[in-house]
Scaffold this active site. Structure first.
Site, PDB file in Angstrom:
ATOM      1  N   LYS A  28       8.464   9.725  -1.631  1.00 47.63           N
ATOM      2  CA  LYS A  28       9.079   8.817  -0.659  1.00 47.63           C
ATOM      3  C   LYS A  28      10.071   7.860  -1.312  1.00 47.63           C
ATOM      4  O   LYS A  28      11.178   7.665  -0.815  1.00 47.63           O
ATOM      5  CB  LYS A  28       7.943   8.048  -0.006  1.00 47.63           C
ATOM      6  CG  LYS A  28       8.285   7.225   1.174  1.00 47.63           C
ATOM      7  CD  LYS A  28       7.011   6.809   1.896  1.00 47.63           C
ATOM      8  CE  LYS A  28       5.880   6.385   0.975  1.00 47.63           C
ATOM      9  NZ  LYS A  28       5.729   4.957   0.771  1.00 47.63           N
ATOM     10  N   ARG A  81       2.707  -0.940   7.476  1.00 50.89           N
ATOM     11  CA  ARG A  81       1.505  -0.256   7.010  1.00 50.89           C
ATOM     12  C   ARG A  81       0.401  -0.197   8.055  1.00 50.89           C
ATOM     13  O   ARG A  81      -0.549   0.555   7.903  1.00 50.89           O
ATOM     14  CB  ARG A  81       0.921  -0.988   5.794  1.00 50.89           C
ATOM     15  CG  ARG A  81       1.630  -0.698   4.507  1.00 50.89           C
ATOM     16  CD  ARG A  81       0.870  -1.349   3.355  1.00 50.89           C
ATOM     17  NE  ARG A  81       1.749  -1.551   2.218  1.00 50.89           N
ATOM     18  CZ  ARG A  81       2.045  -0.594   1.349  1.00 50.89           C
ATOM     19  NH1 ARG A  81       1.537   0.592   1.473  1.00 50.89           N
ATOM     20  NH2 ARG A  81       2.870  -0.842   0.359  1.00 50.89           N
ATOM     21  N   ARG A  84      -1.045  16.805 -13.800  1.00 49.93           N
ATOM     22  CA  ARG A  84       0.000  16.230 -14.648  1.00 49.93           C
ATOM     23  C   ARG A  84      -0.545  15.487 -15.869  1.00 49.93           C
ATOM     24  O   ARG A  84      -1.619  14.929 -15.836  1.00 49.93           O
ATOM     25  CB  ARG A  84       0.951  15.280 -13.899  1.00 49.93           C
ATOM     26  CG  ARG A  84       0.550  14.773 -12.573  1.00 49.93           C
ATOM     27  CD  ARG A  84       1.651  13.930 -11.993  1.00 49.93           C
ATOM     28  NE  ARG A  84       1.064  12.696 -11.517  1.00 49.93           N
ATOM     29  CZ  ARG A  84       1.567  11.949 -10.546  1.00 49.93           C
ATOM     30  NH1 ARG A  84       2.716  12.280 -10.016  1.00 49.93           N
ATOM     31  NH2 ARG A  84       0.946  10.870 -10.157  1.00 49.93           N
ATOM     32  N   ARG A  93      -2.927   9.984 -16.784  1.00 51.36           N
ATOM     33  CA  ARG A  93      -3.178   8.697 -16.133  1.00 51.36           C
ATOM     34  C   ARG A  93      -4.568   8.704 -15.523  1.00 51.36           C
ATOM     35  O   ARG A  93      -4.981   9.694 -14.909  1.00 51.36           O
ATOM     36  CB  ARG A  93      -2.139   8.448 -15.048  1.00 51.36           C
ATOM     37  CG  ARG A  93      -0.866   7.821 -15.598  1.00 51.36           C
ATOM     38  CD  ARG A  93       0.198   7.713 -14.556  1.00 51.36           C
ATOM     39  NE  ARG A  93      -0.338   7.278 -13.264  1.00 51.36           N
ATOM     40  CZ  ARG A  93       0.415   7.118 -12.197  1.00 51.36           C
ATOM     41  NH1 ARG A  93       1.706   7.338 -12.253  1.00 51.36           N
ATOM     42  NH2 ARG A  93      -0.114   6.723 -11.052  1.00 51.36           N
ATOM     43  N   ARG A 142      -6.992   8.413  -1.858  1.00 50.90           N
ATOM     44  CA  ARG A 142      -5.689   7.843  -1.506  1.00 50.90           C
ATOM     45  C   ARG A 142      -5.104   8.546  -0.282  1.00 50.90           C
ATOM     46  O   ARG A 142      -4.542   7.917   0.600  1.00 50.90           O
ATOM     47  CB  ARG A 142      -4.715   8.004  -2.689  1.00 50.90           C
ATOM     48  CG  ARG A 142      -4.574   6.751  -3.536  1.00 50.90           C
ATOM     49  CD  ARG A 142      -3.439   6.912  -4.505  1.00 50.90           C
ATOM     50  NE  ARG A 142      -3.873   7.459  -5.777  1.00 50.90           N
ATOM     51  CZ  ARG A 142      -3.103   8.118  -6.635  1.00 50.90           C
ATOM     52  NH1 ARG A 142      -1.846   8.364  -6.367  1.00 50.90           N
ATOM     53  NH2 ARG A 142      -3.591   8.555  -7.767  1.00 50.90           N
TER      54      ARG A 142
END
Ligand code: ZN
Length: 220
Positions: free
Chosen positions: A14, A89, A128, A162, A173
């Protein structure tokens, strides 16, 4: 005036898309976080109020944020329009934003939702990792180094992941996003301004699809 709202879960690209749109259509990308920091730094009335609230560990009220957005869009650089990503939001914020725009005889031109497939998204994020020395990004399926265990860029052999790039966190999430965003999507759908874009296409394709939607709104 083009008013574009981008919706999409974390990891949907985004932010990258908002930047591209900003350049392609010569409209400004507005971030409420940045606005808030600017107001605080400028020690404006709104900024001083916000500072007290933030320092007390509370959230800045919707009224204050909407007032800030209202003031910001009066600036000259917003005369052609603006993009919001990451705001609104909640449904309350959506309604408040709409009321504020109405009071200025403005309306949202289009709301673009970047739709992602949760399963692929999890695979994309969980795989990743990056080189410890030079931060070059890799993926254990889609972008492996040419030689196993050796960084293509600097030859380093130490990599890191991460901490929040794990399946549970990503899933949580995505669920949070869906729960939070569903009412907003319903609201804009009723207004007839919602468009969906397949976020699993390449970044370039997603950009083209978004540009097409915004162009169409040009003549309206
Ligand atoms: Zn490296």
């Amino acid at each position: 005036m083009k008013i574009v709202i981008l919706l999409g879960p974390p990891g949907s690209g985004k932010g990258t898309q908002a930047k591209t749109i900003q350049e392609a259509h010569n409209i400004v990308q507005l971030s409420t976080g940045e606005m808030l920091r600017a107001e605080v730094a400028a020690q404006s009335v709104a900024g001083l109020r916000a500072k007290v609230i933030i320092e007390a560990g509370r959230f800045v009220s919707d009224d204050l944020i909407i007032a800030m957005v209202g003031k910001r869009i009066e600036a000259k650089d917003c005369s052609r329009g603006f993009i919001l990503d990451g705001f609104p939001r909640t449904l309350q914020q959506t309604i408040a934003l709409d009321d504020m725009l109405k009071s200025r005889n403005l309306a949202v031109s289009c709301v673009i939702e970047i739709v992602v497939d949760h399963h692929s998204m999890i695979k994309r994020i969980v795989g990743r990792y990056a080189c410890t020395a030079c931060n070059a990004g890799y993926h254990n399926e889609f972008q492996k180094p040419l030689k196993v265990g050796v960084c293509d860029i600097c030859g380093g052999n130490s990599f890191f992941k991460r901490a929040d790039d794990n399946e549970e966190t990503v899933k949580a999430r995505l669920v949070d996003y869906r729960v939070q965003t569903e009412p907003i999507i319903g609201y804009y759908e009723k207004l007839g301004v919602l468009k969906k874009v397949n976020g699993m296409c390449s970044i370039k394709t997603v950009t083209d699809l978004i540009n097409e939607i915004i162009e169409l709104k040009n003549g309206v």
